[in-house]
Design an enzyme around this catalytic site. Structure first.
Site, PDB file in Angstrom:
ATOM      1  N   TYR A 281       0.853  -1.186   0.000  1.00 16.14           N
ATOM      2  CA  TYR A 281       0.000   0.000   0.000  1.00 16.14           C
ATOM      3  C   TYR A 281       0.888   1.235   0.000  1.00 16.14           C
ATOM      4  O   TYR A 281       1.573   1.517   0.981  1.00 16.14           O
ATOM      5  CB  TYR A 281      -0.893  -0.056   1.244  1.00 16.14           C
ATOM      6  CG  TYR A 281      -1.926   1.036   1.398  1.00 16.14           C
ATOM      7  CD1 TYR A 281      -2.130   2.018   0.441  1.00 16.14           C
ATOM      8  CD2 TYR A 281      -2.724   1.072   2.540  1.00 16.14           C
ATOM      9  CE1 TYR A 281      -3.088   2.998   0.607  1.00 16.14           C
ATOM     10  CE2 TYR A 281      -3.690   2.047   2.719  1.00 16.14           C
ATOM     11  CZ  TYR A 281      -3.864   3.015   1.756  1.00 16.14           C
ATOM     12  OH  TYR A 281      -4.807   3.990   1.924  1.00 16.14           O
TER      13      TYR A 281
ATOM     14  N   LYS B 101      -1.889  -1.340  -4.010  1.00 18.14           N
ATOM     15  CA  LYS B 101      -2.824  -0.242  -3.785  1.00 18.14           C
ATOM     16  C   LYS B 101      -2.028   1.058  -3.851  1.00 18.14           C
ATOM     17  O   LYS B 101      -1.101   1.267  -3.065  1.00 18.14           O
ATOM     18  CB  LYS B 101      -3.535  -0.356  -2.444  1.00 18.14           C
ATOM     19  CG  LYS B 101      -4.555   0.779  -2.222  1.00 18.14           C
ATOM     20  CD  LYS B 101      -5.222   0.701  -0.875  1.00 18.14           C
ATOM     21  CE  LYS B 101      -6.172   1.895  -0.693  1.00 18.14           C
ATOM     22  NZ  LYS B 101      -6.764   1.933   0.669  1.00 18.14           N
TER      23      LYS B 101
ATOM     24  N   ILE C 111     -10.358   1.035  -4.150  1.00 20.90           N
ATOM     25  CA  ILE C 111     -10.936   0.983  -2.804  1.00 20.90           C
ATOM     26  C   ILE C 111     -11.490   2.366  -2.512  1.00 20.90           C
ATOM     27  O   ILE C 111     -10.798   3.370  -2.701  1.00 20.90           O
ATOM     28  CB  ILE C 111      -9.893   0.544  -1.773  1.00 20.90           C
ATOM     29  CG1 ILE C 111      -9.505  -0.914  -2.043  1.00 20.90           C
ATOM     30  CG2 ILE C 111     -10.423   0.701  -0.353  1.00 20.90           C
ATOM     31  CD1 ILE C 111      -8.384  -1.442  -1.181  1.00 20.90           C
TER      32      ILE C 111
END
Length: 322
Positions: free
Chosen positions: A155, A184, A225
């Site tokens: 991430y 991500k 997301i």
């Protein structure tokens, strides 16, 4: 864009808010029932094309979750694992630690309560580690994930989160780890996504900032997301349907309608802002203001309310305010 609609990475996934309530003593505690209801509500939602969210993100690494004890986080995730199973989607959570050994312990705990994929933040250290130190941190995370039967998602969020940035070279190395199912990338600079895709078209990238969802899709992100999508699920899912089909003009109409509130997703207080907007949307503004984190000022409350109402008005014109 090549797509696989059975692959959760080609969808958007809602980051559900941890709802709080006052105990008899007046202290704040997690309201498990309302949090579960929120999760079920968004997973029931459908876009205009009939698709749904492909995963459930809970207790990430930012905002209010940083105030929860490890016991609280695990209890929350355990309470949501059956919701994810009911809707046949992966449960995704986050992990960050100062050392790779501490990170491994967190991943083991998350796996034990039903988490399927762990978003792994860089080390929470004052000094930035070298790429080799950073790689060792993620490599142990991957080895631990393999041992306990989960996957990981590095991430990168150096902007709003203030974590150490992951270099392009490091991100490319991490994609070669078998347990890494996606990256991500939470940044307004979507050229990072395009650079990764150009280097390896098989890389799966999830966008993490609502205001650039369409631009991220143009750059090659396969999914995302979303915090805003937890408030306006139909709009978020429908926008992703258009992105997957390359219907950029239609996707952009929805993005523009959401602009006023999507802006908040790139701010340091994104959790507090969006949680309050969620409270307004579900006629529980006081509930939305309950937080372990920073208390919003009246000007901030007024700004969020105005942004929410503008987005809702625009989405109503598109039939997407549900």
């Amino acid at each position: 864009m090549q797509t696989d609609r059975k692959d959760w990475r080609y969808t958007v996934m809602p980051a559900v808010f941890t709802w709080l309530k006052e105990s008899e003593s007046g202290a704040l505690e997690i309201d498990f029932d309302v949090t579960r209801q929120q999760a079920a509500h968004v997973l029931k939602a459908q876009g205009k094309g009939g698709s749904r969210f492909g995963g459930l993100v809970a207790s990430g690494t930012l905002g209010e979750n940083s105030y929860l004890t490890p016991e609280q986080r695990l209890a929350l995730l355990k309470s949501l694992s059956d919701i994810a199973q009911e809707y046949e989607v992966p449960l995704i959570s986050g992990a960050a630690a100062e050392t790779k050994e501490a990170l491994a312990t967190i991943i083991e705990g998350l796996a034990a309560v039903g988490v399927n994929t762990v978003m792994v933040m860089p080390p929470k250290t004052k000094e930035a580690p070298s790429d080799e130190e950073m790689y060792a941190y993620f490599a142990l995370a991957a080895a631990t994930a393999k041992k306990v039967g989960v996957t990981i998602m590095p991430y990168n969020n150096p902007d709003a989160a203030g974590y150490h940035a992951l270099s392009i070279d490091l991100l490319r190395r991490l994609t070669a780890l078998p347990e890494v199912v996606a990256l991500k990338i939470s940044t307004l600079d979507v050229s990072i996504i395009e650079t990764l895709i150009v280097g390896n078209s098989a890389v799966k990238v999830l966008a993490g900032v609502d205001s650039v969802t369409v631009h991220a899709g143009l750059a090659g992100a396969c999914g995302g997301i979303t915090g805003v999508g937890t408030i306006f699920p139909k709009a978020s899912i429908t926008m992703q349907e258009h992105v997957l089909k390359g219907e950029w003009a239609e996707a952009n109409k929805i993005s523009q309608a959401l602009n006023s509130i999507s802006y908040l997703d790139a701010q340091p207080l994104l959790l507090e802002y969006l949680k309050f907007a969620m409270g307004i949307h579900h006629n529980d503004p006081e509930g939305g203001l309950r937080t372990y984190g920073k208390k919003l000022t009246q000007p901030e409350i007024d700004d969020v309310r105005a942004r929410y109402l503008l987005a809702k008005e625009r989405l109503e014109r598109l039939g997407l305010a549900d």
